[in-house]
Design an enzyme around this catalytic site. Structure first.
Site, PDB file in Angstrom:
ATOM      1  N   TYR A  38       0.824  -1.208   0.000  1.00  0.00           N
ATOM      2  CA  TYR A  38       0.000   0.000   0.000  1.00  0.00           C
ATOM      3  C   TYR A  38       0.861   1.262   0.000  1.00  0.00           C
ATOM      4  O   TYR A  38       0.421   2.320  -0.446  1.00  0.00           O
ATOM      5  CB  TYR A  38      -0.922   0.012   1.219  1.00  0.00           C
ATOM      6  CG  TYR A  38      -2.071  -0.969   1.155  1.00  0.00           C
ATOM      7  CD1 TYR A  38      -2.222  -1.864   0.089  1.00  0.00           C
ATOM      8  CD2 TYR A  38      -3.022  -1.008   2.162  1.00  0.00           C
ATOM      9  CE1 TYR A  38      -3.285  -2.749   0.042  1.00  0.00           C
ATOM     10  CE2 TYR A  38      -4.092  -1.889   2.129  1.00  0.00           C
ATOM     11  CZ  TYR A  38      -4.215  -2.763   1.067  1.00  0.00           C
ATOM     12  OH  TYR A  38      -5.271  -3.636   1.024  1.00  0.00           O
ATOM     13  N   THR A  81      -6.750 -13.445   0.587  1.00  0.00           N
ATOM     14  CA  THR A  81      -7.680 -13.715  -0.512  1.00  0.00           C
ATOM     15  C   THR A  81      -7.297 -13.073  -1.834  1.00  0.00           C
ATOM     16  O   THR A  81      -7.759 -13.529  -2.878  1.00  0.00           O
ATOM     17  CB  THR A  81      -9.090 -13.220  -0.142  1.00  0.00           C
ATOM     18  OG1 THR A  81      -9.044 -11.814   0.127  1.00  0.00           O
ATOM     19  CG2 THR A  81      -9.627 -13.948   1.078  1.00  0.00           C
ATOM     20  N   GLN A  87     -12.817  -3.401   6.801  1.00  0.00           N
ATOM     21  CA  GLN A  87     -12.851  -4.824   7.137  1.00  0.00           C
ATOM     22  C   GLN A  87     -12.471  -4.959   8.610  1.00  0.00           C
ATOM     23  O   GLN A  87     -11.382  -4.556   9.015  1.00  0.00           O
ATOM     24  CB  GLN A  87     -11.888  -5.619   6.256  1.00  0.00           C
ATOM     25  CG  GLN A  87     -12.315  -5.667   4.802  1.00  0.00           C
ATOM     26  CD  GLN A  87     -11.317  -6.390   3.920  1.00  0.00           C
ATOM     27  OE1 GLN A  87     -10.140  -6.536   4.271  1.00  0.00           O
ATOM     28  NE2 GLN A  87     -11.767  -6.850   2.775  1.00  0.00           N
ATOM     29  N   GLN A  93      -8.947  -3.065   8.637  1.00  0.00           N
ATOM     30  CA  GLN A  93      -8.401  -2.389   7.470  1.00  0.00           C
ATOM     31  C   GLN A  93      -9.396  -1.303   7.051  1.00  0.00           C
ATOM     32  O   GLN A  93     -10.581  -1.584   6.845  1.00  0.00           O
ATOM     33  CB  GLN A  93      -8.183  -3.358   6.303  1.00  0.00           C
ATOM     34  CG  GLN A  93      -7.659  -2.656   5.065  1.00  0.00           C
ATOM     35  CD  GLN A  93      -7.375  -3.574   3.895  1.00  0.00           C
ATOM     36  OE1 GLN A  93      -6.792  -3.154   2.900  1.00  0.00           O
ATOM     37  NE2 GLN A  93      -7.762  -4.836   3.983  1.00  0.00           N
ATOM     38  N   TYR A 107      -1.229  -3.568   5.824  1.00  0.00           N
ATOM     39  CA  TYR A 107      -2.232  -2.540   5.528  1.00  0.00           C
ATOM     40  C   TYR A 107      -1.614  -1.183   5.874  1.00  0.00           C
ATOM     41  O   TYR A 107      -2.088  -0.452   6.724  1.00  0.00           O
ATOM     42  CB  TYR A 107      -3.517  -2.746   6.338  1.00  0.00           C
ATOM     43  CG  TYR A 107      -4.210  -4.080   6.165  1.00  0.00           C
ATOM     44  CD1 TYR A 107      -4.086  -4.822   4.986  1.00  0.00           C
ATOM     45  CD2 TYR A 107      -5.008  -4.605   7.181  1.00  0.00           C
ATOM     46  CE1 TYR A 107      -4.738  -6.041   4.840  1.00  0.00           C
ATOM     47  CE2 TYR A 107      -5.665  -5.826   7.035  1.00  0.00           C
ATOM     48  CZ  TYR A 107      -5.521  -6.542   5.871  1.00  0.00           C
ATOM     49  OH  TYR A 107      -6.170  -7.745   5.727  1.00  0.00           O
TER      50      TYR A 107
END
Length: 499
Positions: free
Chosen positions: A97, A154, A378, A409, A454
């Site tokens: 990120y 994921t 999330q 997140q 994150y």
């Protein structure tokens, strides 16, 4: 007249800096060519492909881009970086990120590892995975080579390397732990360009640091993981809620008690929150009938209106596909997907009633849909009495958040970034940070944490180190000083070498 002289001097200095920059790039490229290591010329198609960050909000210009295809290539490229006096960063999946595969700033020699994506499983079910492999491709290869699996996230394009070095959280974590918990060894290139192997018995301190230390200690060319047999039955689910403000507060309190004391190890859960919804989703390592028996009591206890809107029995491959959201699973290179966003994260223990109320109030008072932007949160059920992640102590690996019940997140992106001519708005940072503050401001200093994968790009280096690595920071700094005292592999937030 003075202003003209000042402008002339500034332009002259800029020209000198530019010439030096070009000379350094040419020198690195010449070194790579002499070592027979592939590289990109500036302004080439390959440079544009590999030299553009996933998060376009934080895009940087590398000193040079090397494309190693072996451990020896990595070592040779590191030597070229050392000779040129530049810092060196490894980019695997490129999904950082904060664009830390670029170093999080201009001027690093970037090693584009995604041509190194081989996965092989031996007779002992140990998987050797090259440093540039991505999660989706890796999952397919593990299934194909003996129906094996690994606990991981994921997103299929995320690189295994950055994922495991930061932790490796996903929908199997509550049952099988983090990705890093399955790591048993690695082949790495050190900051002096030497090649060593790490494990519990070889360079054990460096092996400890690689499991959650966020990178910056060595460049990993190959990971070795234990694997587990891919389960035949997994049930994916979603619970849709229709809660008003008061029901949000009551529901979150009930879920917190359940997550801490009752939620079974075989279940994972995440709250998906946006301007219009708060839904539960995850996986259950078992059948749909048994899952309903688990969900229905907590749905009743949480109160308000909630409905099981999805309940699908599938297998390991099926659950991977459930959370692709349109992405390609079988990804190696070239990868040309980008977003324009700001993200933040938080880890925390059990929340006070005050924190839950503040979070809910902020959501209801501030979360109207913002035109041209999309935000979501999330809220992961991270720890708790039955969590496999929490069964390991905080200091057993460098991952420093096993004592935390929750992981969040926070994500805010610009949809039409290709036609966007304005910078990311300051109000976006303030909006996401306001959400974080509702919880963080209620926590004692020693319980505040953030998840490196994150990344929050607004943190200073001091803030980042403290929040990402908490009580493990001092040990990580000593290991960094031992293996990379000159900070060759450092980036803008990585652990500093302090003896």
């Amino acid at each position: 007249m003075v202003r003209i002289q000042e402008l002339t001097a500034a332009l002259s200095l800029a020209s000198v800096v530019q010439a030096s920059w070009i000379q350094k790039r040419n020198s690195i490229n010449a070194c790579l060519a002499a070592a027979d290591v592939e590289f990109h010329e500036e302004d080439s198609e390959g440079w544009d492909m590999d030299g553009t960050a996933f998060n376009l909000r934080v895009d940087y210009d590398p000193a040079a881009i090397a494309i190693p295809r072996s451990t020896e290539d990595i070592a040779a490229a590191v030597q070229c970086g050392l000779d040129a006096g530049v810092q060196i960063s490894a980019k695997g999946g490129g999904h950082s990120y904060g664009s830390y595969g670029f170093g999080g700033e201009d001027g690093h020699l970037m090693l584009e590892l995604d041509r190194m994506y081989r996965v092989s499983v031996d007779d002992n079910n140990v998987a050797t995975i090259q440093g540039g492999a991505r999660l989706g491709y890796t999952a397919l290869e593990l299934l194909d080579q003996g129906n094996r699996a690994l606990s991981h996230g994921t997103c299929p394009a995320v690189g295994v390397g950055g994922h495991v070095l930061g932790g490796g959280y996903g929908f199997a974590t509550h049952t099988h732990g983090l990705t890093l918990d399955w790591l048993i060894g690695a082949t790495v290139v050190l900051a002096d360009a030497s090649i060593v192997h790490v494990s519990e018995t070889e360079n054990a301190d460096l092996f400890w640091a690689l499991r959650g230390g966020g990178g910056g200690f060595a460049i990993v060319s190959e990971f070795e993981f234990n694997t587990f047999e891919a389960p035949e039955i997994i049930t994916t689910y979603q619970v849709t809620t229709t809660w008003n403000r008061k029901q949000h507060v009551a529901g979150l309190k009930a879920l917190q008690d359940w997550a801490q004391n009752t939620m079974p190890r075989e279940l994972s859960m995440r709250l998906e929150i946006n301007a219009n919804a708060l839904n539960w989703e995850g996986n259950f390592f078992g059948n749909a009938k048994d899952l309903k028996k688990i969900l229905q009591p907590i749905m009743k206890k949480a109160g308000g209106k909630s409905t099981i809107s999805k309940l699908v029995e599938t297998d390991w491959y099926g659950q991977i596909n459930t959370y692709l959201y349109g992405a390609d699973l079988n990804i190696t290179y070239n990868y040309d997907v980008h977003e324009y966003f700001y993200a933040n994260s938080l880890t925390a223990p059990r929340l006070s009633d005050e924190a839950i109320q503040a979070f809910v109030d902020y959501k209801f008072d501030n979360s109207s849909v913002r035109p041209g932007r999309g935000w979501w949160i999330q809220w992961d059920f991270h720890g708790g009495k039955n969590s496999a992640l929490a069964a390991v102590s905080n200091d057993e690996t460098a991952y420093a958040h096993r004592d935390q019940l929750w992981l969040w997140q926070f994500y805010d992106s610009i949809y039409d970034y290709e036609n966007n001519t304005s910078p990311y708005p300051e109000s976006g940072f303030e909006f996401m940070q306001g959400f974080v503050a509702t919880i963080e401001d209620t926590l004692p200093e020693d319980r505040k944490g953030k998840y490196f994968n994150y990344a929050d790009t607004t943190l200073t280096k001091e803030e980042a180190q403290k929040l990402y690595w908490r009580g493990n920071l001092e040990k990580l700094q000593a290991i960094k000083a031992k293996y990379d005292p000159e900070d060759v592999f450092g980036n803008v937030v990585s652990v500093e070498p302090i003896a």
